[in-house]
Design a protein around this motif. Structure first.
Motif, short mmCIF file in Angstrom:
data_model
loop_
_atom_site.label_atom_id
_atom_site.label_comp_id
_atom_site.label_asym_id
_atom_site.label_seq_id
_atom_site.Cartn_x
_atom_site.Cartn_y
_atom_site.Cartn_z
N ASP A 11 0.83 -1.20 0.00
CA ASP A 11 0.00 0.00 0.00
C ASP A 11 0.87 1.25 0.00
N PRO A 12 0.98 1.96 -1.14
CA PRO A 12 1.81 3.17 -1.19
C PRO A 12 1.32 4.29 -0.30
N GLY A 13 0.10 4.19 0.24
CA GLY A 13 -0.40 5.19 1.16
C GLY A 13 -0.06 4.90 2.61
N SER A 14 0.57 3.75 2.86
CA SER A 14 0.86 3.33 4.23
C SER A 14 2.21 3.85 4.71
N HIS A 15 2.30 4.13 6.01
CA HIS A 15 3.58 4.53 6.60
C HIS A 15 4.62 3.42 6.48
N ALA A 16 4.17 2.17 6.35
CA ALA A 16 5.09 1.04 6.31
C ALA A 16 5.41 0.58 4.89
N PHE A 17 5.03 1.36 3.89
CA PHE A 17 5.24 0.95 2.51
C PHE A 17 6.72 0.73 2.20
N ARG A 18 7.58 1.54 2.80
CA ARG A 18 9.02 1.43 2.52
C ARG A 18 9.78 0.72 3.64
N GLY A 19 9.06 0.07 4.52
CA GLY A 19 9.74 -0.72 5.56
C GLY A 19 9.59 -0.15 6.95
N ARG A 20 10.25 -0.80 7.88
CA ARG A 20 10.13 -0.46 9.29
C ARG A 20 11.01 0.73 9.66
N THR A 21 10.46 1.63 10.48
CA THR A 21 11.20 2.76 11.02
C THR A 21 10.88 2.90 12.50
N ALA A 22 11.55 3.80 13.16
CA ALA A 22 11.24 4.04 14.57
C ALA A 22 9.81 4.53 14.73
N ARG A 23 9.36 5.32 13.76
CA ARG A 23 8.01 5.88 13.85
C ARG A 23 6.93 4.81 13.72
N ASN A 24 7.08 3.89 12.75
CA ASN A 24 6.00 2.95 12.47
C ASN A 24 6.19 1.58 13.12
N ALA A 25 7.14 1.43 14.05
CA ALA A 25 7.46 0.13 14.63
C ALA A 25 6.23 -0.58 15.20
N ALA A 26 5.29 0.18 15.77
CA ALA A 26 4.11 -0.46 16.37
C ALA A 26 3.26 -1.17 15.33
N MET A 27 3.36 -0.78 14.05
CA MET A 27 2.60 -1.45 13.01
C MET A 27 3.07 -2.89 12.81
N PHE A 28 4.30 -3.18 13.17
CA PHE A 28 4.87 -4.51 13.01
C PHE A 28 4.64 -5.38 14.24
N ALA A 29 4.04 -4.81 15.27
CA ALA A 29 3.80 -5.55 16.51
C ALA A 29 2.59 -6.47 16.35
N GLU A 30 2.25 -7.15 17.42
CA GLU A 30 1.13 -8.09 17.36
C GLU A 30 -0.18 -7.36 17.15
N PRO A 31 -1.13 -8.00 16.51
CA PRO A 31 -2.42 -7.36 16.25
C PRO A 31 -3.17 -7.07 17.54
N GLY A 32 -4.00 -6.03 17.47
CA GLY A 32 -4.76 -5.64 18.65
C GLY A 32 -4.07 -4.59 19.49
N ARG A 33 -3.00 -4.01 18.97
CA ARG A 33 -2.32 -2.92 19.67
C ARG A 33 -2.55 -1.61 18.91
#
Length: 232
Positions: free
Chosen positions: A66-88
């Motif tokens: 998704d080119p509109g997503s903060h995680a489109f280009r990979g993991r960063t300090a800002r978007n790290a929570a997106m890579f965490a377990e679901p429900g957070r």
């Protein structure tokens, strides 16, 4: 990031006919989670009191696809929570000014999330109004949580809630829904303010909202600066 509780079935909410979905409910495909969040409730607890809203509008973001997503280009300090377990919760600051709340979906490591765009305050309206009036004008009850920034203010949530677990029935932020809930009537369309290819509504009609719901926010395309045109 706080440690999670072991996987368990849905937890009965003290309200009786509500349940707090287990983590596996959030690990589903992001669009299914987004649609099923419509009509669900999110409660924020604080020493000042509780505020609960009924979710009326959301947007789905699908990570690397998704080119509109903060995680489109990979993991960063800002978007790290997106890579965490679901429900957070994934909380971020928009333009350095406003907070936006997202609920992480899909299995751990898959950076998908659902932005909470708008809701109806059903409990704690006086507290929500005081919070909103501290930062701006409130024209009506309809406006208390109409738009993602207003929603975060009404709930009293900011970056301190980043990573919070909404599957904990006794937590400070919890998601609950009716045990038996027919899929509410909803519509879909382009996401609000998404620039670039991710803002193409025909490819990404990933905003979902309850039909005829007065708290749903107004659609606005992303700002595009005018281009210069050579004189003939």
């Amino acid at each position: 990031m706080p440690e999670s509780r072991p996987e368990s079935p849905d937890v009965a909410d003290p309200r009786g006919f509500f349940v707090v979905p287990a983590r596996v409910w959030f690990s589903r495909e992001v669009h299914a989670v987004a649609r099923d969040l419509l009509g669900a409730y999110l409660t924020s607890r604080s020493p000042q009191g509780d505020v609960t809203l009924r979710i009326t509008e959301v947007e789905a973001y699908a990570g690397a696809d998704d080119p509109g997503s903060h995680a489109f280009r990979g993991r960063t300090a800002r978007n790290a929570a997106m890579f965490a377990e679901p429900g957070r919760l994934y909380v971020y600051r928009h333009l350095g000014l406003h907070h936006c709340l997202n609920i992480v979906a899909e299995p751990t490591g898959t950076p998908a999330a659902v932005l909470l765009r708008a809701g109806e305050i059903v409990e704690g309206a006086d507290l929500a109004r005081r919070r909103r009036e501290a930062v701006g004008v409130v024209d009506s009850e309809r406006q208390l949580a109409r738009g993602p920034a207003r929603l975060a203010v009404a709930l009293g949530l900011d970056m301190r809630a980043n990573g919070a677990d909404v599957t904990e029935a006794g937590g400070d932020v919890v998601l609950h829904r009716q045990q038996v809930l027919a899929q509410p009537t909803h519509k879909s369309g382009p996401r609000v303010g998404v620039a670039g290819s991710g803002g193409e509504g025909s490819r990404f009609p990933w905003r979902y909202w309850l039909t005829d719901e007065r708290t749903v926010s107004a659609y606005r395309p992303a700002y595009r600066p005018p281009t210069s045109v050579d004189a003939p």
